[in-house]
Design a protein around this motif. Sequence first.
Motif, PDB file in Angstrom:
ATOM      1  N   ILE B   5      52.940  14.814 -53.759  1.00  0.00           N
ATOM      2  CA  ILE B   5      53.358  13.918 -52.683  1.00  0.00           C
ATOM      3  C   ILE B   5      53.877  14.783 -51.538  1.00  0.00           C
ATOM      4  O   ILE B   5      54.775  15.605 -51.732  1.00  0.00           O
ATOM      5  CB  ILE B   5      54.467  12.945 -53.136  1.00  0.00           C
ATOM      6  N   THR B   6      53.286  14.582 -50.376  1.00  0.00           N
ATOM      7  CA  THR B   6      53.691  15.363 -49.204  1.00  0.00           C
ATOM      8  C   THR B   6      54.291  14.438 -48.142  1.00  0.00           C
ATOM      9  O   THR B   6      54.149  13.218 -48.210  1.00  0.00           O
ATOM     10  CB  THR B   6      52.488  16.116 -48.597  1.00  0.00           C
ATOM     11  N   LEU B   7      54.935  15.066 -47.177  1.00  0.00           N
ATOM     12  CA  LEU B   7      55.563  14.313 -46.081  1.00  0.00           C
ATOM     13  C   LEU B   7      54.561  14.151 -44.940  1.00  0.00           C
ATOM     14  O   LEU B   7      54.039  15.136 -44.418  1.00  0.00           O
ATOM     15  CB  LEU B   7      56.806  15.065 -45.590  1.00  0.00           C
ATOM     16  N   GLY B  13      65.279   5.750 -39.995  1.00  0.00           N
ATOM     17  CA  GLY B  13      65.924   4.743 -40.834  1.00  0.00           C
ATOM     18  C   GLY B  13      65.461   4.906 -42.273  1.00  0.00           C
ATOM     19  O   GLY B  13      65.212   6.034 -42.727  1.00  0.00           O
ATOM     20  N   TYR B  14      65.317   3.804 -42.987  1.00  0.00           N
ATOM     21  CA  TYR B  14      64.830   3.900 -44.364  1.00  0.00           C
ATOM     22  C   TYR B  14      63.414   4.449 -44.381  1.00  0.00           C
ATOM     23  O   TYR B  14      62.586   4.051 -43.554  1.00  0.00           O
ATOM     24  CB  TYR B  14      64.849   2.525 -45.040  1.00  0.00           C
ATOM     25  N   PRO B  15      63.096   5.338 -45.301  1.00  0.00           N
ATOM     26  CA  PRO B  15      61.716   5.815 -45.412  1.00  0.00           C
ATOM     27  C   PRO B  15      60.776   4.652 -45.753  1.00  0.00           C
ATOM     28  O   PRO B  15      61.187   3.672 -46.373  1.00  0.00           O
ATOM     29  CB  PRO B  15      61.773   6.815 -46.572  1.00  0.00           C
ATOM     30  N   LYS B  16      59.516   4.769 -45.324  1.00  0.00           N
ATOM     31  CA  LYS B  16      58.469   3.824 -45.712  1.00  0.00           C
ATOM     32  C   LYS B  16      57.446   4.584 -46.563  1.00  0.00           C
ATOM     33  O   LYS B  16      57.310   5.805 -46.418  1.00  0.00           O
ATOM     34  CB  LYS B  16      57.770   3.262 -44.462  1.00  0.00           C
ATOM     35  N   THR B  17      56.734   3.870 -47.387  1.00  0.00           N
ATOM     36  CA  THR B  17      55.749   4.578 -48.231  1.00  0.00           C
ATOM     37  C   THR B  17      54.711   5.283 -47.359  1.00  0.00           C
ATOM     38  O   THR B  17      54.154   6.311 -47.762  1.00  0.00           O
ATOM     39  CB  THR B  17      55.054   3.610 -49.217  1.00  0.00           C
ATOM     40  N   SER B  18      54.493   4.774 -46.145  1.00  0.00           N
ATOM     41  CA  SER B  18      53.513   5.418 -45.256  1.00  0.00           C
ATOM     42  C   SER B  18      54.001   6.753 -44.700  1.00  0.00           C
ATOM     43  O   SER B  18      53.233   7.484 -44.073  1.00  0.00           O
ATOM     44  CB  SER B  18      53.152   4.478 -44.098  1.00  0.00           C
ATOM     45  N   ASP B  19      55.272   7.078 -44.935  1.00  0.00           N
ATOM     46  CA  ASP B  19      55.767   8.405 -44.533  1.00  0.00           C
ATOM     47  C   ASP B  19      55.303   9.491 -45.505  1.00  0.00           C
ATOM     48  O   ASP B  19      55.541  10.681 -45.277  1.00  0.00           O
ATOM     49  CB  ASP B  19      57.297   8.419 -44.474  1.00  0.00           C
ATOM     50  N   PHE B  20      54.679   9.054 -46.599  1.00  0.00           N
ATOM     51  CA  PHE B  20      54.295   9.992 -47.660  1.00  0.00           C
ATOM     52  C   PHE B  20      52.783   9.918 -47.877  1.00  0.00           C
ATOM     53  O   PHE B  20      52.142   8.930 -47.554  1.00  0.00           O
ATOM     54  CB  PHE B  20      55.007   9.612 -48.966  1.00  0.00           C
ATOM     55  N   ASN B  21      52.241  10.973 -48.461  1.00  0.00           N
ATOM     56  CA  ASN B  21      50.812  11.016 -48.744  1.00  0.00           C
ATOM     57  C   ASN B  21      50.614  11.616 -50.136  1.00  0.00           C
ATOM     58  O   ASN B  21      51.434  12.394 -50.610  1.00  0.00           O
ATOM     59  CB  ASN B  21      50.121  11.886 -47.683  1.00  0.00           C
ATOM     60  N   GLU B  66      54.314  19.327 -46.179  1.00  0.00           N
ATOM     61  CA  GLU B  66      54.826  20.040 -47.349  1.00  0.00           C
ATOM     62  C   GLU B  66      55.130  19.052 -48.470  1.00  0.00           C
ATOM     63  O   GLU B  66      55.373  17.861 -48.245  1.00  0.00           O
ATOM     64  CB  GLU B  66      56.121  20.791 -47.003  1.00  0.00           C
ATOM     65  N   VAL B  67      55.152  19.602 -49.707  1.00  0.00           N
ATOM     66  CA  VAL B  67      55.503  18.801 -50.883  1.00  0.00           C
ATOM     67  C   VAL B  67      56.992  18.435 -50.810  1.00  0.00           C
ATOM     68  O   VAL B  67      57.825  19.264 -50.442  1.00  0.00           O
ATOM     69  CB  VAL B  67      55.217  19.599 -52.177  1.00  0.00           C
TER      70      VAL B  67
END
Lengths: 337, 337
Positions: B5-7, B13-21, B66-67
């Motif tokens: 999982i990378t950024l 604000g709160y992270p969203k799942t779309s902030d990750f890949n 990055e991871v």
Amino acid sequence: MNRQITLTSRPIGYPKTSDFNVVEVPIPTPEDNQVLIKTIYLSVDPYMRGRLNAVKSYAANVEIDEVIVGGVIAEVIESKHPNFEIGDIVNASIGWQEYGVAGGDDVRKIDPTIAPISTGAGILGMPGLTAYFGLLEVGQLQPLETVFVSGAAGAVGSVVGQIAKIKGCRVIGSAGTDEKVDYIVDELGFDAAFNYKHVTDYHTELQTLLPDGIDVYFDNVGGEITDAVFPNLRINGRVVICGQISQYNLEKPETGPRFLWHMITKRARIEGFLVFDFVDQHPSALAQMAEWLQQGKLKYRETIEEGGIESAPAAFISMLKGGNIGKQLVKIAELDT
Amino acid sequence: MNRQITLTSRPIGYPKTSDFNVVEVPIPTPEDNQVLIKTIYLSVDPYMRGRLNAVKSYAANVEIDEVIVGGVIAEVIESKHPNFEIGDIVNASIGWQEYGVAGGDDVRKIDPTIAPISTGAGILGMPGLTAYFGLLEVGQLQPLETVFVSGAAGAVGSVVGQIAKIKGCRVIGSAGTDEKVDYIVDELGFDAAFNYKHVTDYHTELQTLLPDGIDVYFDNVGGEITDAVFPNLRINGRVVICGQISQYNLEKPETGPRFLWHMITKRARIEGFLVFDFVDQHPSALAQMAEWLQQGKLKYRETIEEGGIESAPAAFISMLKGGNIGKQLVKIAELDT
């Protein structure tokens, strides 16, 4: 007769002279183990502002029509205590009045051969001890560290910076006039200082003057200057909370940025203290301070209001507004002896 | 293949799942003195939120692509280090991925006979040690004192309260659901607790539950709950700053009431810390924690997301919003052995 200053009304914001009254009462008579003393100098100090509020703090507050609390330098004019005789100079806490009685255990004898007796309320008294214990015991200052002191030209701050220099540290200070800034740098040997009324970005100023950060912050003022310290702390930085004078006369409490996150990232410590917590070590600290003073390693100034007991409220208000350099005193009487 | 999982974008604000890949890369090959490990459990922790920001904290932040950083419980599947063999269970910091290599000095072997291996990321791992050192070393907790812990049903807070009970203290906690409040009182033995989402006046609530005041406050959350602590501190009170989770996902920094004056009147201390500062004492602390666990003096719960590596962002976000009771983990794979 004995003239006293009493509290007429609780101040809102900065005190006004009309919040105080002058009353005349008979000179009291000492009982066994007490002394009757005549006030020579009255000490006015920032902490007294808190005592005028209705809210109890670490000590009892002053009630309406009560004498204002505070320390004095006084001369013993009648003694019923075996350790004191007429003419002894003492430091006592009889409040704002011309005469008072005190128990022999509640007064501290002052040696007038070391320095002028007024220093017993300043550099060789409560403010000097506050600087000493705050910096060395609470702040645990180590050689070569960096120190920032706010309220640096006051009775406490001016001593903090000088002790830090004695310990081989880099020291910067903030104060509220250019005269004060020049004084602490040119006369007291601070490495740098700034006038907080002319600087707008405290964060950048601190970063410029101490680019590697702050090991010990000695806080006399609180508010925005203190806010700017937290991001500039070094790892294991220490913040010594001595006073918060910027907050004492607010009509409405301020809010400020939340900063506790910095405490984690810097593994930093904030600690408040009272000089009375170190009372067992006062004699040895005073001996050290006297030695430094006699060696010329410590210097001091005093701002003395000469107007007698009636002028105490005005001197107090002036001190709260930063009118003093060094210790603010009120001269009440001449020595008899 | 190895999924990571990378950024993708820095959260506002709160992270969203779309902030990750999710990306696929080859499984790495260990070099001399390294081990190849397969992730069994991924740990998601509040501190990781800070690493996703552009501002550097006490540790490097995660760069885009990055991871994501983080600890895992993993199984050794190939060893080029003399101290490890295939099948060993270890705690390592390889981040959010299914496989990783790590130096033998950077991993900690876990004894699977003491407790389920997942506890190596919880009560017998970083969160448990954080509770232990924060309360006993930083907070200097003494028997019969009073303790308040915020975030009391989380991986750290739930252990703090139990250690305080072991030490004979009165302990209260705050948490964000009635289920959590019941859990910490009924199962963990806290003396009292409140749901901070239902209480509006934290000051009065603390005064009611600890009428003699707070000796040690263990702060996981910051914000308004923490504001209410300062007026309720006892003389010589200690505030241990472990986390400030209420502040991590704000789009705009909050302000709050200034409280440093209380530090003087209470001669109180605020101190932040990192568990890594006590690394030399980790083995002895873990031995003590394991003993308490085996004696039934410490209990724990885990909230385990079973959806594999893809579900790590959702589990992380849920934890930041208080969805977990006890330690939040993500199950990545089954043990081979």
